[in-house]
Scaffold this active site. Sequence first.
Site, PDB file in Angstrom:
ATOM      1  N   LYS A  16       0.836  -1.209   0.000  1.00  0.00           N
ATOM      2  CA  LYS A  16       0.000   0.000   0.000  1.00  0.00           C
ATOM      3  C   LYS A  16       0.872   1.261   0.000  1.00  0.00           C
ATOM      4  O   LYS A  16       0.660   2.170  -0.788  1.00  0.00           O
ATOM      5  CB  LYS A  16      -0.919   0.013   1.249  1.00  0.00           C
ATOM      6  CG  LYS A  16      -1.775  -1.254   1.391  1.00  0.00           C
ATOM      7  CD  LYS A  16      -2.667  -1.205   2.604  1.00  0.00           C
ATOM      8  CE  LYS A  16      -1.951  -1.227   3.953  1.00  0.00           C
ATOM      9  NZ  LYS A  16      -1.242  -2.496   4.258  1.00  0.00           N
ATOM     10  N   ARG A  93      -9.830   0.630   8.781  1.00  0.00           N
ATOM     11  CA  ARG A  93      -9.404  -0.710   9.145  1.00  0.00           C
ATOM     12  C   ARG A  93     -10.471  -1.461   9.924  1.00  0.00           C
ATOM     13  O   ARG A  93     -10.275  -2.620  10.280  1.00  0.00           O
ATOM     14  CB  ARG A  93      -8.164  -0.619  10.037  1.00  0.00           C
ATOM     15  CG  ARG A  93      -6.852  -0.906   9.321  1.00  0.00           C
ATOM     16  CD  ARG A  93      -5.764  -0.696  10.363  1.00  0.00           C
ATOM     17  NE  ARG A  93      -4.572  -1.406  10.099  1.00  0.00           N
ATOM     18  CZ  ARG A  93      -3.508  -0.894   9.494  1.00  0.00           C
ATOM     19  NH1 ARG A  93      -3.531   0.315   9.010  1.00  0.00           N
ATOM     20  NH2 ARG A  93      -2.419  -1.623   9.363  1.00  0.00           N
ATOM     21  N   ARG A 132      12.023  -5.050   4.847  1.00  0.00           N
ATOM     22  CA  ARG A 132      11.705  -3.652   4.532  1.00  0.00           C
ATOM     23  C   ARG A 132      12.557  -2.661   5.336  1.00  0.00           C
ATOM     24  O   ARG A 132      12.842  -2.860   6.501  1.00  0.00           O
ATOM     25  CB  ARG A 132      10.240  -3.381   4.856  1.00  0.00           C
ATOM     26  CG  ARG A 132       9.918  -1.882   4.817  1.00  0.00           C
ATOM     27  CD  ARG A 132       8.477  -1.555   4.927  1.00  0.00           C
ATOM     28  NE  ARG A 132       7.846  -2.138   6.070  1.00  0.00           N
ATOM     29  CZ  ARG A 132       6.536  -2.116   6.257  1.00  0.00           C
ATOM     30  NH1 ARG A 132       5.757  -1.576   5.344  1.00  0.00           N
ATOM     31  NH2 ARG A 132       6.013  -2.643   7.331  1.00  0.00           N
ATOM     32  N   ARG A 166      11.168  -0.682  11.092  1.00  0.00           N
ATOM     33  CA  ARG A 166      10.080  -0.485  12.053  1.00  0.00           C
ATOM     34  C   ARG A 166      10.121  -1.494  13.184  1.00  0.00           C
ATOM     35  O   ARG A 166      10.436  -2.662  12.971  1.00  0.00           O
ATOM     36  CB  ARG A 166       8.729  -0.587  11.327  1.00  0.00           C
ATOM     37  CG  ARG A 166       8.337   0.727  10.687  1.00  0.00           C
ATOM     38  CD  ARG A 166       7.190   0.647   9.753  1.00  0.00           C
ATOM     39  NE  ARG A 166       6.066  -0.155  10.205  1.00  0.00           N
ATOM     40  CZ  ARG A 166       4.955  -0.313   9.491  1.00  0.00           C
ATOM     41  NH1 ARG A 166       4.842   0.284   8.313  1.00  0.00           N
ATOM     42  NH2 ARG A 166       3.981  -1.056   9.947  1.00  0.00           N
ATOM     43  N   ARG A 177      -0.493  -8.741  13.548  1.00  0.00           N
ATOM     44  CA  ARG A 177      -1.013  -7.787  12.556  1.00  0.00           C
ATOM     45  C   ARG A 177      -1.909  -8.497  11.540  1.00  0.00           C
ATOM     46  O   ARG A 177      -2.945  -7.978  11.141  1.00  0.00           O
ATOM     47  CB  ARG A 177       0.157  -7.072  11.852  1.00  0.00           C
ATOM     48  CG  ARG A 177       0.828  -6.049  12.765  1.00  0.00           C
ATOM     49  CD  ARG A 177       2.225  -5.693  12.292  1.00  0.00           C
ATOM     50  NE  ARG A 177       2.265  -4.966  11.051  1.00  0.00           N
ATOM     51  CZ  ARG A 177       3.369  -4.735  10.358  1.00  0.00           C
ATOM     52  NH1 ARG A 177       4.535  -5.176  10.812  1.00  0.00           N
ATOM     53  NH2 ARG A 177       3.332  -4.065   9.231  1.00  0.00           N
TER      54      ARG A 177
HETATM   55  P1  AP5 Z   1       4.883  -1.605   1.781  1.00  0.00           P
HETATM   56  O1  AP5 Z   1       4.475  -0.796   0.583  1.00  0.00           O
HETATM   57  O2  AP5 Z   1       5.655  -0.898   2.840  1.00  0.00           O
HETATM   58  O3  AP5 Z   1       3.597  -2.365   2.392  1.00  0.00           O
HETATM   59  P2  AP5 Z   1       2.341  -1.816   3.156  1.00  0.00           P
HETATM   60  O4  AP5 Z   1       1.134  -2.492   2.594  1.00  0.00           O
HETATM   61  O5  AP5 Z   1       2.321  -0.312   3.163  1.00  0.00           O
HETATM   62  O6  AP5 Z   1       2.639  -2.418   4.588  1.00  0.00           O
HETATM   63  P3  AP5 Z   1       2.575  -1.820   6.042  1.00  0.00           P
HETATM   64  O7  AP5 Z   1       3.356  -2.760   6.901  1.00  0.00           O
HETATM   65  O8  AP5 Z   1       3.014  -0.380   6.084  1.00  0.00           O
HETATM   66  O9  AP5 Z   1       1.065  -1.933   6.357  1.00  0.00           O
HETATM   67  P4  AP5 Z   1       0.427  -1.989   7.696  1.00  0.00           P
HETATM   68  O10 AP5 Z   1      -0.989  -1.825   7.255  1.00  0.00           O
HETATM   69  O11 AP5 Z   1       0.732  -3.128   8.554  1.00  0.00           O
HETATM   70  O12 AP5 Z   1       1.109  -0.761   8.499  1.00  0.00           O
HETATM   71  P5  AP5 Z   1       0.597   0.680   8.935  1.00  0.00           P
HETATM   72  O13 AP5 Z   1       1.758   1.581   8.955  1.00  0.00           O
HETATM   73  O14 AP5 Z   1      -0.621   1.089   8.180  1.00  0.00           O
HETATM   74  O15 AP5 Z   1       5.695  -2.879   1.261  1.00  0.00           O
HETATM   75  C1  AP5 Z   1       6.300  -3.784   2.153  1.00  0.00           C
HETATM   76  C2  AP5 Z   1       7.670  -4.254   1.609  1.00  0.00           C
HETATM   77  O16 AP5 Z   1       7.429  -5.025   0.406  1.00  0.00           O
HETATM   78  C3  AP5 Z   1       8.597  -3.090   1.195  1.00  0.00           C
HETATM   79  O17 AP5 Z   1       9.909  -3.408   1.549  1.00  0.00           O
HETATM   80  C4  AP5 Z   1       8.437  -2.992  -0.335  1.00  0.00           C
HETATM   81  O18 AP5 Z   1       9.621  -2.533  -0.956  1.00  0.00           O
HETATM   82  C5  AP5 Z   1       8.098  -4.439  -0.719  1.00  0.00           C
HETATM   83  N1  AP5 Z   1       7.160  -4.509  -1.837  1.00  0.00           N
HETATM   84  C6  AP5 Z   1       6.058  -3.733  -2.029  1.00  0.00           C
HETATM   85  N2  AP5 Z   1       5.416  -4.068  -3.174  1.00  0.00           N
HETATM   86  C7  AP5 Z   1       6.130  -5.107  -3.708  1.00  0.00           C
HETATM   87  C8  AP5 Z   1       5.969  -5.900  -4.903  1.00  0.00           C
HETATM   88  N3  AP5 Z   1       4.944  -5.697  -5.741  1.00  0.00           N
HETATM   89  N4  AP5 Z   1       6.885  -6.875  -5.138  1.00  0.00           N
HETATM   90  C9  AP5 Z   1       7.922  -7.103  -4.260  1.00  0.00           C
HETATM   91  N5  AP5 Z   1       8.130  -6.369  -3.126  1.00  0.00           N
HETATM   92  C10 AP5 Z   1       7.247  -5.381  -2.857  1.00  0.00           C
HETATM   93  O19 AP5 Z   1       0.106   0.385  10.438  1.00  0.00           O
HETATM   94  C11 AP5 Z   1       1.010   0.109  11.479  1.00  0.00           C
HETATM   95  C12 AP5 Z   1       0.272   0.029  12.808  1.00  0.00           C
HETATM   96  O20 AP5 Z   1      -0.352   1.289  13.109  1.00  0.00           O
HETATM   97  C13 AP5 Z   1      -0.880  -0.981  12.873  1.00  0.00           C
HETATM   98  O21 AP5 Z   1      -0.433  -2.287  13.177  1.00  0.00           O
HETATM   99  C14 AP5 Z   1      -1.743  -0.371  13.994  1.00  0.00           C
HETATM  100  O22 AP5 Z   1      -1.187  -0.623  15.260  1.00  0.00           O
HETATM  101  C15 AP5 Z   1      -1.629   1.114  13.723  1.00  0.00           C
HETATM  102  N6  AP5 Z   1      -2.671   1.616  12.802  1.00  0.00           N
HETATM  103  C16 AP5 Z   1      -2.460   2.179  11.575  1.00  0.00           C
HETATM  104  N7  AP5 Z   1      -3.617   2.534  11.007  1.00  0.00           N
HETATM  105  C17 AP5 Z   1      -4.596   2.175  11.884  1.00  0.00           C
HETATM  106  C18 AP5 Z   1      -6.020   2.256  11.826  1.00  0.00           C
HETATM  107  N8  AP5 Z   1      -6.661   2.786  10.758  1.00  0.00           N
HETATM  108  N9  AP5 Z   1      -6.718   1.777  12.885  1.00  0.00           N
HETATM  109  C19 AP5 Z   1      -6.091   1.258  13.979  1.00  0.00           C
HETATM  110  N10 AP5 Z   1      -4.745   1.141  14.067  1.00  0.00           N
HETATM  111  C20 AP5 Z   1      -3.999   1.600  13.027  1.00  0.00           C
END
Ligand code: AP5
Length: 221
Positions: A16, A93, A132, A166, A177
């Site tokens: 994402k 979410r 990552r 992270r 997660r």
């Molecule tokens: P990346 O693009 O970083 O993946 P992502 O989907 O953004 O993953 P996240 O880990 O950031 O998502 P998340 O939803 O767990 O975290 P968030 O910060 O929202 O890609 C990942 C890796 O793969 C990278 O190294 C990239 O280079 C590689 N890659 C990407 N695409 C690829 C491809 N096509 N082929 C090969 N490699 C590829 O949330 C973190 C925490 O915050 C949550 O756990 C929660 O505690 C809190 N939080 C956030 N939002 C909320 C909410 N709305 N409600 C409640 N708690 C929340």
Amino acid sequence: MAAKHIILLGPPGAGKGTQAKRLEEARGMVQLSTGDMLREAKSSGTEMGKRVAAVMERGELVTDEIVIGLIEEKLAQPRPERFGGFIFDGFPRTLKQADALGELMVRKGQSLHAVIEMQVDDAALVARITGRFTCGNCGAVYHDVTKPTKVEGTCDVCGGHDMKRRADDTEQALKTRLMEYYKKTSPLIGYYYAKGNLCAVDGLAEMGAVAADISKVLDRP
Ligand code: AP5
């Protein structure tokens, strides 16, 4: 061109953030990542940041009230001159968050162009998450194997040298997660399907191919 707002929906590591950054550059869209907002609050040491730090580290969701408040604040801010629309990344979410976003959009006279489900399988996610790292200066996302920097330790985008991993990018936190995703977030697939704005892309494809599929969705009327 009219602004188009989308949600990128998918489990941790689906890509994402990677795709959101590309859309910001290519289309002048604005990424609204609740994960980034919470990490910012954490590192700036605000009261709220301190409260959510341990929850995030364990891989659990923080409360709906906190994230809805953060999004509301961002939506009230002035938009850039070249504005292609919002990319909701990691929000909503839960069903409560989805209802709140719907209400906010109606209040602002806006609507969602599409909800894009990034389909991946769990096996690929461990490797993606544990490999990552990001630039602490501009937020560019890299991977040890699939997207290393051109010069080791130097960001390709801004030239910064502050690479970060992270605290929740461990196999243990990833299990929580994923569980949170399947229990609380995946019901949104049915929610948006019923509203008629769900579409899916293959998140396991190469990054450029994923971007092309998302572009097709954005280019349709
Ligand atoms: P990346 O693009 O970083 O993946 P992502 O989907 O953004 O993953 P996240 O880990 O950031 O998502 P998340 O939803 O767990 O975290 P968030 O910060 O929202 O890609 C990942 C890796 O793969 C990278 O190294 C990239 O280079 C590689 N890659 C990407 N695409 C690829 C491809 N096509 N082929 C090969 N490699 C590829 O949330 C973190 C925490 O915050 C949550 O756990 C929660 O505690 C809190 N939080 C956030 N939002 C909320 C909410 N709305 N409600 C409640 N708690 C929340």
